[in-house]
Design a protein around this motif. Structure first.
Motif, PDB file in Angstrom:
ATOM      1  N   VAL A 105     -23.385-136.474  96.859  1.00  0.00           N
ATOM      2  CA  VAL A 105     -22.426-135.915  97.824  1.00  0.00           C
ATOM      3  C   VAL A 105     -21.534-137.014  98.374  1.00  0.00           C
ATOM      4  O   VAL A 105     -20.299-136.875  98.433  1.00  0.00           O
ATOM      5  CB  VAL A 105     -23.168-135.193  98.969  1.00  0.00           C
ATOM      6  N   PHE A 106     -22.158-138.125  98.790  1.00  0.00           N
ATOM      7  CA  PHE A 106     -21.380-139.245  99.331  1.00  0.00           C
ATOM      8  C   PHE A 106     -20.449-139.828  98.273  1.00  0.00           C
ATOM      9  O   PHE A 106     -19.273-140.103  98.538  1.00  0.00           O
ATOM     10  CB  PHE A 106     -22.332-140.321  99.860  1.00  0.00           C
ATOM     11  N   GLY A 119     -19.279-138.341  95.563  1.00  0.00           N
ATOM     12  CA  GLY A 119     -18.222-137.382  95.252  1.00  0.00           C
ATOM     13  C   GLY A 119     -17.153-137.326  96.327  1.00  0.00           C
ATOM     14  O   GLY A 119     -15.952-137.283  96.023  1.00  0.00           O
ATOM     15  N   ALA A 120     -17.576-137.331  97.610  1.00  0.00           N
ATOM     16  CA  ALA A 120     -16.606-137.282  98.708  1.00  0.00           C
ATOM     17  C   ALA A 120     -15.739-138.536  98.734  1.00  0.00           C
ATOM     18  O   ALA A 120     -14.521-138.462  98.956  1.00  0.00           O
ATOM     19  CB  ALA A 120     -17.337-137.106 100.043  1.00  0.00           C
ATOM     20  N   THR A 121     -16.351-139.696  98.514  1.00  0.00           N
ATOM     21  CA  THR A 121     -15.593-140.952  98.537  1.00  0.00           C
ATOM     22  C   THR A 121     -14.605-141.024  97.384  1.00  0.00           C
ATOM     23  O   THR A 121     -13.440-141.418  97.562  1.00  0.00           O
ATOM     24  CB  THR A 121     -16.559-142.152  98.467  1.00  0.00           C
ATOM     25  N   VAL A 122     -15.056-140.648  96.191  1.00  0.00           N
ATOM     26  CA  VAL A 122     -14.161-140.659  95.030  1.00  0.00           C
ATOM     27  C   VAL A 122     -13.019-139.667  95.231  1.00  0.00           C
ATOM     28  O   VAL A 122     -11.856-139.961  94.917  1.00  0.00           O
ATOM     29  CB  VAL A 122     -14.949-140.337  93.743  1.00  0.00           C
ATOM     30  N   ALA A 123     -13.334-138.488  95.788  1.00  0.00           N
ATOM     31  CA  ALA A 123     -12.292-137.486  96.031  1.00  0.00           C
ATOM     32  C   ALA A 123     -11.259-138.008  97.024  1.00  0.00           C
ATOM     33  O   ALA A 123     -10.049-137.811  96.842  1.00  0.00           O
ATOM     34  CB  ALA A 123     -12.921-136.197  96.556  1.00  0.00           C
ATOM     35  N   LEU A 124     -11.720-138.688  98.091  1.00  0.00           N
ATOM     36  CA  LEU A 124     -10.786-139.253  99.073  1.00  0.00           C
ATOM     37  C   LEU A 124      -9.865-140.280  98.418  1.00  0.00           C
ATOM     38  O   LEU A 124      -8.644-140.268  98.649  1.00  0.00           O
ATOM     39  CB  LEU A 124     -11.569-139.893 100.217  1.00  0.00           C
ATOM     40  N   LEU A 125     -10.443-141.164  97.594  1.00  0.00           N
ATOM     41  CA  LEU A 125      -9.620-142.184  96.933  1.00  0.00           C
ATOM     42  C   LEU A 125      -8.617-141.543  95.979  1.00  0.00           C
ATOM     43  O   LEU A 125      -7.442-141.936  95.946  1.00  0.00           O
ATOM     44  CB  LEU A 125     -10.521-143.154  96.158  1.00  0.00           C
ATOM     45  N   VAL A 126      -9.074-140.564  95.213  1.00  0.00           N
ATOM     46  CA  VAL A 126      -8.200-139.920  94.223  1.00  0.00           C
ATOM     47  C   VAL A 126      -7.058-139.196  94.918  1.00  0.00           C
ATOM     48  O   VAL A 126      -5.885-139.310  94.517  1.00  0.00           O
ATOM     49  CB  VAL A 126      -9.004-138.946  93.342  1.00  0.00           C
ATOM     50  N   VAL A 127      -7.355-138.463  96.004  1.00  0.00           N
ATOM     51  CA  VAL A 127      -6.312-137.702  96.702  1.00  0.00           C
ATOM     52  C   VAL A 127      -5.359-138.645  97.426  1.00  0.00           C
ATOM     53  O   VAL A 127      -4.130-138.541  97.292  1.00  0.00           O
ATOM     54  CB  VAL A 127      -6.950-136.698  97.690  1.00  0.00           C
ATOM     55  N   PHE A 128      -5.921-139.585  98.187  1.00  0.00           N
ATOM     56  CA  PHE A 128      -5.059-140.456  98.998  1.00  0.00           C
ATOM     57  C   PHE A 128      -4.189-141.368  98.139  1.00  0.00           C
ATOM     58  O   PHE A 128      -2.999-141.551  98.413  1.00  0.00           O
ATOM     59  CB  PHE A 128      -5.914-141.294  99.954  1.00  0.00           C
ATOM     60  N   LEU A 129      -4.791-141.957  97.098  1.00  0.00           N
ATOM     61  CA  LEU A 129      -4.029-142.863  96.238  1.00  0.00           C
ATOM     62  C   LEU A 129      -3.284-142.119  95.140  1.00  0.00           C
ATOM     63  O   LEU A 129      -2.298-142.626  94.605  1.00  0.00           O
ATOM     64  CB  LEU A 129      -4.968-143.897  95.601  1.00  0.00           C
ATOM     65  N   GLY A 130      -3.750-140.914  94.802  1.00  0.00           N
ATOM     66  CA  GLY A 130      -3.153-140.206  93.682  1.00  0.00           C
ATOM     67  C   GLY A 130      -1.937-139.373  94.028  1.00  0.00           C
ATOM     68  O   GLY A 130      -1.035-139.213  93.190  1.00  0.00           O
ATOM     69  N   LEU A 131      -1.870-138.853  95.274  1.00  0.00           N
ATOM     70  CA  LEU A 131      -0.748-137.986  95.622  1.00  0.00           C
ATOM     71  C   LEU A 131       0.603-138.690  95.495  1.00  0.00           C
ATOM     72  O   LEU A 131       1.517-138.150  94.862  1.00  0.00           O
ATOM     73  CB  LEU A 131      -0.934-137.433  97.042  1.00  0.00           C
ATOM     74  N   PRO A 132       0.780-139.878  96.091  1.00  0.00           N
ATOM     75  CA  PRO A 132       2.080-140.552  95.907  1.00  0.00           C
ATOM     76  C   PRO A 132       2.369-140.880  94.445  1.00  0.00           C
ATOM     77  O   PRO A 132       3.527-140.789  94.008  1.00  0.00           O
ATOM     78  CB  PRO A 132       1.949-141.830  96.755  1.00  0.00           C
ATOM     79  N   LEU A 133       1.333-141.266  93.692  1.00  0.00           N
ATOM     80  CA  LEU A 133       1.551-141.573  92.275  1.00  0.00           C
ATOM     81  C   LEU A 133       1.937-140.317  91.500  1.00  0.00           C
ATOM     82  O   LEU A 133       2.792-140.359  90.609  1.00  0.00           O
ATOM     83  CB  LEU A 133       0.285-142.194  91.677  1.00  0.00           C
ATOM     84  N   ALA A 134       1.297-139.184  91.854  1.00  0.00           N
ATOM     85  CA  ALA A 134       1.657-137.927  91.201  1.00  0.00           C
ATOM     86  C   ALA A 134       3.095-137.542  91.533  1.00  0.00           C
ATOM     87  O   ALA A 134       3.839-137.041  90.665  1.00  0.00           O
ATOM     88  CB  ALA A 134       0.696-136.817  91.640  1.00  0.00           C
ATOM     89  N   PRO A 153     -26.318-142.358  90.854  1.00  0.00           N
ATOM     90  CA  PRO A 153     -26.672-141.798  92.170  1.00  0.00           C
ATOM     91  C   PRO A 153     -27.858-140.842  92.059  1.00  0.00           C
ATOM     92  O   PRO A 153     -28.075-140.195  91.022  1.00  0.00           O
ATOM     93  CB  PRO A 153     -25.396-141.068  92.594  1.00  0.00           C
ATOM     94  N   ARG A 154     -28.616-140.739  93.159  1.00  0.00           N
ATOM     95  CA  ARG A 154     -29.778-139.857  93.197  1.00  0.00           C
ATOM     96  C   ARG A 154     -29.665-138.895  94.372  1.00  0.00           C
ATOM     97  O   ARG A 154     -29.276-139.302  95.474  1.00  0.00           O
ATOM     98  CB  ARG A 154     -31.066-140.671  93.333  1.00  0.00           C
ATOM     99  N   GLY A 155     -30.005-137.640  94.154  1.00  0.00           N
ATOM    100  CA  GLY A 155     -30.103-136.658  95.230  1.00  0.00           C
ATOM    101  C   GLY A 155     -28.817-136.517  96.024  1.00  0.00           C
ATOM    102  O   GLY A 155     -27.732-136.286  95.470  1.00  0.00           O
ATOM    103  N   ASN A 156     -28.945-136.682  97.371  1.00  0.00           N
ATOM    104  CA  ASN A 156     -27.805-136.522  98.272  1.00  0.00           C
ATOM    105  C   ASN A 156     -26.744-137.606  98.085  1.00  0.00           C
ATOM    106  O   ASN A 156     -25.637-137.493  98.620  1.00  0.00           O
ATOM    107  CB  ASN A 156     -28.273-136.517  99.720  1.00  0.00           C
TER     108      ASN A 156
END
Length: 526
Positions: free
Chosen positions: A282-283, A285-300, A276-279
């Motif tokens: 941000v996109f 990081g936000a997308t990866v964070a959404l996937l990790v939180v949404f898919l990771g919470l039930p697994l955790a 990724p380059r520049g801004n």
């Protein structure tokens, strides 16, 4: 023309025979037994079932919740598919593996994980169980991997320079995507959406565990009619209604996808991905964070339950899982359940990958009503009641020259039926996207159709074959519905072992079930 038609029929023969013998025949047998118990059709019960207001309510709820679940899954999955296909970043391969884990977890386990988050005394402090929001969240959690893998697999092989040329000519980023990338990506999106819709349309365990008695899909109604009320005619009527409705939807979908197919230049997935380059960070990081939180919470939450015992946090549940108490509940050592799952998944993948590739080639190269009908037939096992398929196996497969009802091969056959559409859906968009000029050039240079297929088509779709095969393996690992009817007591899979442990009273058995679910999750990720 005659030789091309003969080749098409030869390619279609094996997948058609497989689906006909192990799907059409068993399902038709159980439907005939329910709708014509004495050999003559009796329409009294079917007419009563079809005219009930409850049937209309169940059908409407089944349709709209599946449609809404599909849209929400696309909304979360498409940005994730773009990020995983186009950008190279630390942890990308690990994330690519982990997103597949929710898809194979048994519904009883995911239901327990969601209850730990949004149920009584849930970790999030919000009570959403027995609501439509819990159902929608669980459906998106389950099916997000379909969009990420099927759409991402195609997106990763689209040449980014095509869109860059549009940008150089003055198109905005959105206009370049809409007019250049989207038409090329649309068949894959339709493929993923069709699979997600089928799974949500036939949802069973999620509805029972998170929706309570206030919600029922057709699948739940079939189960209650067949297994609780022992009303086989009513169950057969609902199953036939489900098959007809899904068949019509699949025919419409297949025609839309055939019309949307566009020839394109495909490249290596490694070439398309960049840092990724520049801004863009941000996109990403936000997308990866959404996937990790949404898919990771039930697994955790699942792992937390596995590590929690009456004496506190530790490995007590895992120690007990491989002890004598768990062996008594499972009838076999737990290691055998793990081995069985891996062996059955390998066998199911070996069955459905070549059959799916042959079927996708027939559908891609042979346009028209025949190909549309063939495509819809291959998708029907994914949307047919597992209750009906399981009963059909037990009723019909003893009539063959070889009684398969007690054979271990029956389990990978059942798993291959469910996994076959994934191989077809993963490879079909790419096969339809291959530029016909490449095949014509190979023919001009003297290549036979078989060599052209081996040297031109197969290398271009090999990544999609791997995607379809990985889905097939994962689907087999987590398949529960049909396996529950046909698995022998001494040959359980991991989902069946989890179900048996959850059926035992006490916190120890529940902890062992969560420990086995964690093992299943780890095996899938690896």
């Amino acid at each position: 023309m005659a030789s091309r038609r003969a080749l098409t029929l030869a390619l279609a023969a094996l997948p058609l025979a497989f689906v006909g013998l192990f799907f059409v025949f068993p399902v038709a047998s159980i439907l005939l037994r329910g709708l014509a118990p004495n050999g003559t059709p009796d329409l009294t019960v079917p007419l009563q079932v079809l005219t009930r207001p409850e049937t209309h309510e169940v059908l409407w709820f089944t349709f709209w919740q599946a449609a809404l679940s599909t849209l929400l899954t696309l909304a979360i999955g498409l940005p994730g598919a773009f990020v995983l296909a186009r950008f190279e970043f630390r942890g990308r391969r690990l994330l690519n593996a982990l997103v597949l884990v929710p898809f194979v977890l048994p519904t009883v386990v995911v239901g327990a994980a969601f209850l730990a988050l949004i149920g009584p005394n849930g970790a999030l402090g919000v009570r959403l169980d027995h609501s439509i929001w819990a159902i929608l969240a669980a459906h998106v959690f389950f099916n997000c991997a379909v969009v990420l893998r099927v759409v991402g697999g195609v997106w990763a092989q689209l040449d980014p320079r095509t869109e860059e040329v549009a940008r150089v000519l003055g198109a905005s980023r959105w206009a370049a995507f809409r007019h250049v990338t989207w038409p090329l990506l649309r068949p894959a999106v339709l493929s993923a959406a069709s699979i997600v819709f089928l799974f949500c349309f036939t949802s069973f365990g999620v509805i029972l565990m998170l929706g309570g008695t206030g919600f029922a899909t057709i699948e739940v109604a079939i189960y209650r009619a067949a297994a609780v009320l022992l009303d086989l005619p009513a169950a057969a009527t609902l199953a036939l209604l489900q098959i007809v409705f899904l068949g019509l939807l699949l025919v419409v979908y297949s025609r839309l996808q055939a019309r949307g197919a566009v020839g394109q230049r495909l490249i290596s997935a490694r070439t398309a991905a960049r840092t990724p380059r520049g801004n863009e960070w941000v996109f990403v990081g936000a997308t990866v964070a959404l996937l990790v939180v949404f898919l990771g919470l039930p697994l955790a939450a699942l792992v937390e339950r596995a590590l929690t015992s009456p004496s506190g946090y530790g490995l007590g549940n895992f120690s007990a899982l491989f002890g004598e108490s768990a062996r008594g509940a499972l009838f076999v050592p737990p290691v055998d359940a793990i081995t069985n799952s891996l062996v059955f998944a390998g066998a199911a993948t070996a069955i459905c990958v070549p059959l799916g590739l042959l079927a996708a080639a027939v559908i891609a190269y042979r346009r028209g009503a025949l190909a549309t009908t063939f495509d819809a037939l291959l998708m029907l096992p994914l949307g047919t009641s597992a209750v009906i398929v399981g009963f059909g196996f037990l009723v019909s497969l003893g009539q063959l020259p070889i009684d398969l009802r007690t054979s271990p091969i029956l389990i990978p056959i059942a798993h291959a039926l469910v996994a076959l559409p994934f191989v077809v859906r993963a490879t079909l968009p790419l096969l339809r996207s291959i530029d016909q000029g490449l095949r014509e050039a190979a023919a001009v240079l003297g290549a036979s159709p078989a060599r052209s297929w081996r040297m031109v088509d197969l290398p271009l779709v090999s990544r999609a074959v791997v995607v379809g095969g990985s889905f097939a393996f994962a689907v087999s690992l987590g398949e529960f519905g049909a396996t529950l009817f046909i698995a022998r007591p001494d040959a359980p899979t991991m989902p069946i072992a989890i179900f048996r442990l959850l059926s035992q009273p006490g916190t120890l058995a529940f902890g062992q079930a969560m420990a086995m679910a964690t093992v299943l999750m780890a095996v899938t990720a690896i």
